[in-house]
Write a protein that holds these residues in place. Structure first.
Motif, PDB file in Angstrom:
ATOM      1  N   ILE A  65       0.859  -1.188   0.000  1.00 15.39           N
ATOM      2  CA  ILE A  65       0.000   0.000   0.000  1.00 15.39           C
ATOM      3  C   ILE A  65       0.892   1.234   0.000  1.00 15.39           C
ATOM      4  O   ILE A  65       1.741   1.394   0.865  1.00 15.39           O
ATOM      5  CB  ILE A  65      -0.924   0.013   1.239  1.00 15.39           C
ATOM      6  CG1 ILE A  65      -1.815  -1.225   1.252  1.00 15.39           C
ATOM      7  CG2 ILE A  65      -1.753   1.287   1.276  1.00 15.39           C
ATOM      8  CD1 ILE A  65      -2.567  -1.415   2.554  1.00 15.39           C
ATOM      9  N   SER A  66       0.657   2.120  -0.969  1.00 13.52           N
ATOM     10  CA  SER A  66       1.471   3.334  -1.044  1.00 13.52           C
ATOM     11  C   SER A  66       0.667   4.594  -0.757  1.00 13.52           C
ATOM     12  O   SER A  66       1.244   5.634  -0.481  1.00 13.52           O
ATOM     13  CB  SER A  66       2.130   3.445  -2.416  1.00 13.52           C
ATOM     14  OG  SER A  66       1.146   3.493  -3.425  1.00 13.52           O
ATOM     15  N   GLN A  67      -0.646   4.514  -0.837  1.00 16.43           N
ATOM     16  CA  GLN A  67      -1.470   5.696  -0.612  1.00 16.43           C
ATOM     17  C   GLN A  67      -2.422   5.475   0.559  1.00 16.43           C
ATOM     18  O   GLN A  67      -3.175   4.502   0.579  1.00 16.43           O
ATOM     19  CB  GLN A  67      -2.281   6.045  -1.853  1.00 16.43           C
ATOM     20  CG  GLN A  67      -1.430   6.518  -3.002  1.00 16.43           C
ATOM     21  CD  GLN A  67      -2.285   6.996  -4.143  1.00 16.43           C
ATOM     22  OE1 GLN A  67      -3.331   6.429  -4.431  1.00 16.43           O
ATOM     23  NE2 GLN A  67      -1.830   8.040  -4.809  1.00 16.43           N
ATOM     24  N   TRP A  68      -2.364   6.391   1.508  1.00 16.40           N
ATOM     25  CA  TRP A  68      -3.240   6.379   2.676  1.00 16.40           C
ATOM     26  C   TRP A  68      -3.972   7.717   2.750  1.00 16.40           C
ATOM     27  O   TRP A  68      -3.425   8.747   2.380  1.00 16.40           O
ATOM     28  CB  TRP A  68      -2.428   6.204   3.960  1.00 16.40           C
ATOM     29  CG  TRP A  68      -1.735   4.896   4.085  1.00 16.40           C
ATOM     30  CD1 TRP A  68      -0.486   4.588   3.642  1.00 16.40           C
ATOM     31  CD2 TRP A  68      -2.236   3.718   4.705  1.00 16.40           C
ATOM     32  NE1 TRP A  68      -0.178   3.286   3.951  1.00 16.40           N
ATOM     33  CE2 TRP A  68      -1.241   2.719   4.607  1.00 16.40           C
ATOM     34  CE3 TRP A  68      -3.435   3.392   5.342  1.00 16.40           C
ATOM     35  CZ2 TRP A  68      -1.403   1.445   5.109  1.00 16.40           C
ATOM     36  CZ3 TRP A  68      -3.595   2.120   5.845  1.00 16.40           C
ATOM     37  CH2 TRP A  68      -2.600   1.162   5.729  1.00 16.40           C
ATOM     38  N   ARG A  69      -5.175   7.697   3.266  1.00 12.38           N
ATOM     39  CA  ARG A  69      -5.909   8.934   3.551  1.00 12.38           C
ATOM     40  C   ARG A  69      -6.033   9.021   5.066  1.00 12.38           C
ATOM     41  O   ARG A  69      -6.577   8.120   5.697  1.00 12.38           O
ATOM     42  CB  ARG A  69      -7.296   8.897   2.900  1.00 12.38           C
ATOM     43  CG  ARG A  69      -8.076  10.191   3.098  1.00 12.38           C
ATOM     44  CD  ARG A  69      -9.369  10.189   2.312  1.00 12.38           C
ATOM     45  NE  ARG A  69     -10.222   9.061   2.611  1.00 12.38           N
ATOM     46  CZ  ARG A  69     -11.143   9.012   3.565  1.00 12.38           C
ATOM     47  NH1 ARG A  69     -11.318  10.046   4.356  1.00 12.38           N
ATOM     48  NH2 ARG A  69     -11.891   7.939   3.741  1.00 12.38           N
ATOM     49  N   GLU A  70      -5.507  10.088   5.640  1.00 16.50           N
ATOM     50  CA  GLU A  70      -5.496  10.244   7.098  1.00 16.50           C
ATOM     51  C   GLU A  70      -6.524  11.277   7.548  1.00 16.50           C
ATOM     52  O   GLU A  70      -6.763  12.263   6.858  1.00 16.50           O
ATOM     53  CB  GLU A  70      -4.116  10.689   7.583  1.00 16.50           C
ATOM     54  CG  GLU A  70      -3.039   9.653   7.381  1.00 16.50           C
ATOM     55  CD  GLU A  70      -1.717  10.132   7.917  1.00 16.50           C
ATOM     56  OE1 GLU A  70      -1.612  10.367   9.145  1.00 16.50           O
ATOM     57  OE2 GLU A  70      -0.791  10.271   7.110  1.00 16.50           O
ATOM     58  N   THR A  71      -7.114  11.027   8.719  1.00  8.19           N
ATOM     59  CA  THR A  71      -8.021  11.985   9.341  1.00  8.19           C
ATOM     60  C   THR A  71      -7.705  12.071  10.825  1.00  8.19           C
ATOM     61  O   THR A  71      -7.216  11.112  11.423  1.00  8.19           O
ATOM     62  CB  THR A  71      -9.501  11.580   9.184  1.00  8.19           C
ATOM     63  OG1 THR A  71      -9.727  10.335   9.840  1.00  8.19           O
ATOM     64  CG2 THR A  71      -9.893  11.454   7.726  1.00  8.19           C
ATOM     65  N   ALA A  72      -7.976  13.231  11.398  1.00 10.74           N
ATOM     66  CA  ALA A  72      -7.852  13.432  12.840  1.00 10.74           C
ATOM     67  C   ALA A  72      -9.235  13.814  13.354  1.00 10.74           C
ATOM     68  O   ALA A  72      -9.900  14.676  12.766  1.00 10.74           O
ATOM     69  CB  ALA A  72      -6.843  14.513  13.151  1.00 10.74           C
ATOM     70  N   ILE A  73      -9.673  13.186  14.413  1.00  6.67           N
ATOM     71  CA  ILE A  73     -11.018  13.390  14.936  1.00  6.67           C
ATOM     72  C   ILE A  73     -10.922  13.819  16.391  1.00  6.67           C
ATOM     73  O   ILE A  73     -10.191  13.221  17.182  1.00  6.67           O
ATOM     74  CB  ILE A  73     -11.847  12.096  14.791  1.00  6.67           C
ATOM     75  CG1 ILE A  73     -11.986  11.761  13.306  1.00  6.67           C
ATOM     76  CG2 ILE A  73     -13.194  12.234  15.461  1.00  6.67           C
ATOM     77  CD1 ILE A  73     -12.566  10.415  13.015  1.00  6.67           C
TER      78      ILE A  73
END
Length: 83
Positions: free
Chosen positions: A40-48
């Motif tokens: 896996i080379s692409q991640w989508r990150e979120t902070a909550i």
């Protein structure tokens, strides 16, 4: 993916999973490790960060998430911080 599904009990294998959630201690370290293992080379990150209520308790929920695609499977990692 078939190698992973081969380890699933027969009563769960009637349909393929579409999402897998994993709780981790260190999101950055886990993204690097899973990225290397599964390519896996692409991640989508979120902070909550929000106030929440559970039964009669009100508190803060703070966490970081990362999402990636692994074929048809959606992989979600959760790093809890507070709550």
């Amino acid at each position: 993916m078939n190698r992973i599904l081969a380890t699933v009990p027969h009563y769960l294998s009637k349909s393929e999973p579409y999402q897998l959630g994993v709780v981790v201690r260190d999101l950055a370290q886990s993204m690097a490790a899973y990225g290397e293992i599964f390519g896996i080379s692409q991640w989508r990150e979120t902070a909550i960060n929000y106030r929440a209520r559970f039964r009669d308790e009100i508190g803060q929920v703070v966490k970081r998430n990362a999402f990636a695609r692994l074929g048809d499977l959606s992989l979600e990692m959760v790093e809890p911080k507070v709550g």
